[in-house]
Design a protein around this motif. Sequence first.
Motif, PDB file in Angstrom:
ATOM      1  N   CYS A   1      -6.463  -1.525   3.562  1.00  0.00           N
ATOM      2  CA  CYS A   1      -6.084   0.030   2.422  1.00  0.00           C
ATOM      3  C   CYS A   1      -6.656   0.703   2.134  1.00  0.00           C
ATOM      4  O   CYS A   1      -6.053   1.255   1.453  1.00  0.00           O
ATOM      5  CB  CYS A   1      -7.889  -0.923   1.746  1.00  0.00           C
TER       6      CYS A   1
ATOM      7  N   GLN B   1     -10.897   1.733  -3.347  1.00  0.00           N
ATOM      8  CA  GLN B   1     -11.280   0.390  -4.048  1.00  0.00           C
ATOM      9  C   GLN B   1     -12.229   0.674  -5.557  1.00  0.00           C
ATOM     10  O   GLN B   1     -12.919   1.210  -5.959  1.00  0.00           O
ATOM     11  CB  GLN B   1     -11.690  -0.547  -2.937  1.00  0.00           C
TER      12      GLN B   1
ATOM     13  N   ARG C   1       0.845  -1.185  -0.311  1.00  0.00           N
ATOM     14  CA  ARG C   1      -0.205  -0.161  -0.439  1.00  0.00           C
ATOM     15  C   ARG C   1       0.755   1.074   0.061  1.00  0.00           C
ATOM     16  O   ARG C   1       2.073   1.186   0.263  1.00  0.00           O
ATOM     17  CB  ARG C   1      -1.057   0.318   1.015  1.00  0.00           C
TER      18      ARG C   1
ATOM     19  N   CYS D   1      -9.357   4.539   1.981  1.00  0.00           N
ATOM     20  CA  CYS D   1      -8.450   3.959   1.400  1.00  0.00           C
ATOM     21  C   CYS D   1     -10.169   3.900  -0.003  1.00  0.00           C
ATOM     22  O   CYS D   1     -10.545   4.414  -0.031  1.00  0.00           O
ATOM     23  CB  CYS D   1      -9.685   2.311   2.203  1.00  0.00           C
TER      24      CYS D   1
ATOM     25  N   PRO E   1     -15.142  -2.080   3.239  1.00  0.00           N
ATOM     26  CA  PRO E   1     -13.391  -1.645   2.710  1.00  0.00           C
ATOM     27  C   PRO E   1     -12.055  -1.945   3.448  1.00  0.00           C
ATOM     28  O   PRO E   1     -13.129  -2.512   5.256  1.00  0.00           O
ATOM     29  CB  PRO E   1     -13.285  -0.141   3.390  1.00  0.00           C
TER      30      PRO E   1
END
Length: 782
Positions: A484, A472, A335, A470, A480
Amino acid sequence: MRWIYILPVLLACSSSETPIPQVPQSSDDLVPVLRPNQDADLPVVLLEEHSQLHVAYEQRPASNGGGELAAVTWISVTMTGGLSWSFPAAALQADTALDAAHLDAEAFGEYLSQGFFTLNVPGAVTSSVFEDQTVLLVAARLGLDGRTEFDGVGLSLAIPSNALPSSGLPVGALPANALPANALPSNAIPANALPSSLLGADHMTVAALPANALPANALPSSWWLRQDEPSADGPILAYLLTCRDQEGTSFRATCSADTDLAAVSTEGLTVSCPIKGVLEGPDCTLAVLVTLRDAYLYATLDGIPLLLLKSGLDLGANRAPAITMAERLRVAPGRTSNIDLSVEDPDEDLLLGSLSGAPSWLRQEHHRLTFTPPAEVAGETASFTARVEDNGNPRRNAELLVTVEVAAEVSGDPPVVPEPSDDGEAPEPIGDTAAPTSPVMAFVAGATGQGLIQAIHLGAKDDHGVSAYCLQESDTTPAPGAACFVAVPETPALDVTADHSFTEYGPKLLWVWYRDLAGNISASASAAIELSAPETDNAWVDLPGGTFFMGAQSSNTGGDGYDPDALPDETPVHSVTLAPFRIQRYEVTAREYADCVTAGFCLYHGSLTDATHTYGDSAKLDHPINQVDWHEAWRYCVWLDATLPTEAQWEYAAKGTTGMPYPWGNTPPSSTNPDRANCAREVCDDQFPYTAPVDAFPGGTTPTGLHGLAGNVWEWTADRYGRYSADDQTDPTGPTTGTHRVVRGGSFTFDNPVYLRTTNRFVQLPDERGPEVGFRCAAPVQ
């Protein structure tokens, strides 16, 4: 060594015709001189036995602070050639040995070569070599072997007219301190130099600059003086003072002339250098230079731009900055995490930040540190040293060793969390149960975008501070995950722009959540975008790769890479093998770069007013983009799913395996073949005062069909600058450390074909934006 004592003899200064007393040649020749009672405590100057210096004590009028004039005793030291140092006698704290010398260009160059300080004027002066663009009018040295304490008056150097070069000062010479203040553009701040009180580069304005305070490399090469400023015409006259004390500490400043420049040819020149504070055994050098204004704007003295050196030496007042960020951090693998390099400076100096020993997955942009550890390093620990330096006298710095723990992939901890302090106490938790509100996300490009990496605007609010977000991708509402979240500096009102990488083109739906320090997660927000590949008319040329000899040498006529014009940093010649790759046929144009800006992915921070810029000029859409720094060039290439070429790829593209000194062959450009390259008019005669269209020189095309690899603009490469290794190499990527990046190919300013050769190397700081620098991109063969 024998010393001669010079007793203080007070001379009236009512006339410049006052004779200079002869210094006795041995202690037996000393004649006692009566001094007025009020001057009985004046210090005594000591000279070497056979010194040719002439020392005199004289009284000069000065204000006593109450509107009345008082007499102040000065010491004058006259050297061979008539140059004369002067300073207040009260600056000497005891009997002091003194040495002084008039330095011609050769002696000054030798002084530089011994490492006393480093003067760099690109294209004019490099360490100790002066070229045509810069003239050393005069230089002088003064050494005092004892404690000195100045009250602000400092040193002055009187230069008689007959000590200046026969040509005198160029007509219209401009003092450096007369440059217009509004010549400084808002983008003159380097990416890694920001006051700690500022949140980001977008918040920096000219008004925020501390007076006379900018750090090393704060002056990008794109800073050219406004063409509509009449005071900016003519060459630049610079007065540079550099002092070292007995401990080797360096001090540097600019001085000013007390003489009307129009009268220099008859009255000579007097230069004053204010000093306030104590110096222990100072050894000072004052150099007076005349240089072209564009060369002056590139120039540095010990790494600080000449134009932005502080006026005078204010000693002992500068305090060191302090790095206040946590010494231990935790980041999540796979990340992106961010944290600020937080710094405090008691003097509010502008600061220069840098990292050393950082892992490859740590990047510094401005004062923001971005961590992108891959999943493979989960559970490992890394460290780096953060360094911050100011520009005071003397310069102060601070360093902090930071340890980074890459959490296990299953960790649900926030991506960036300061660890407990040395006393074992963890950060106090916040009793907060309210989630962040007003979640916002929008694509900067809007509903349609080009490229797989898109800039997005993120925003949310929380009374206790938003600390992470986060992102996505999903066609339906996802949930979430803890891993993330990407950390951000906690703030009650988050308003940032970040990048998100997609894996394929087409319609996309992106979701965002925000988290606060207590772990509360906001409601979701989403945005849709239709992605397509960036369109460019700049065709890719596939190169087969292969083995070639990189570099050049001038010592062995029968050896590999022989070139009589080879420069020292082109050696040693070494074998390099490259995998196949593709490279753009032309330099990236202003039109192509503007497309990336319009797409919301690129930014332009260069000038829009000077005569050299190409961005935004409708008459130069097919000219190479210039005034972009290394980071901006790299970002454009990323937009195309490419990178900047390595230095080896660039040289291979320019000369192939045949080792041609020029992209087209063996003959340098000249007025007889003006279709080869865009360089200085006196050499190429190409009728373009600055940049030219990227396809304007078909005679300079390589056998593989690449245009413009010589002249027009230098081209950024991916590599840091460093000396070559003699070892055979495969797909080299350059040094892993270093402050400068390599640029290749020469530019429109050069009047020597040597700099247009395929092996010639030049360097730029990655944050510099120059009117002479552009780029093209490279990528693996598809």
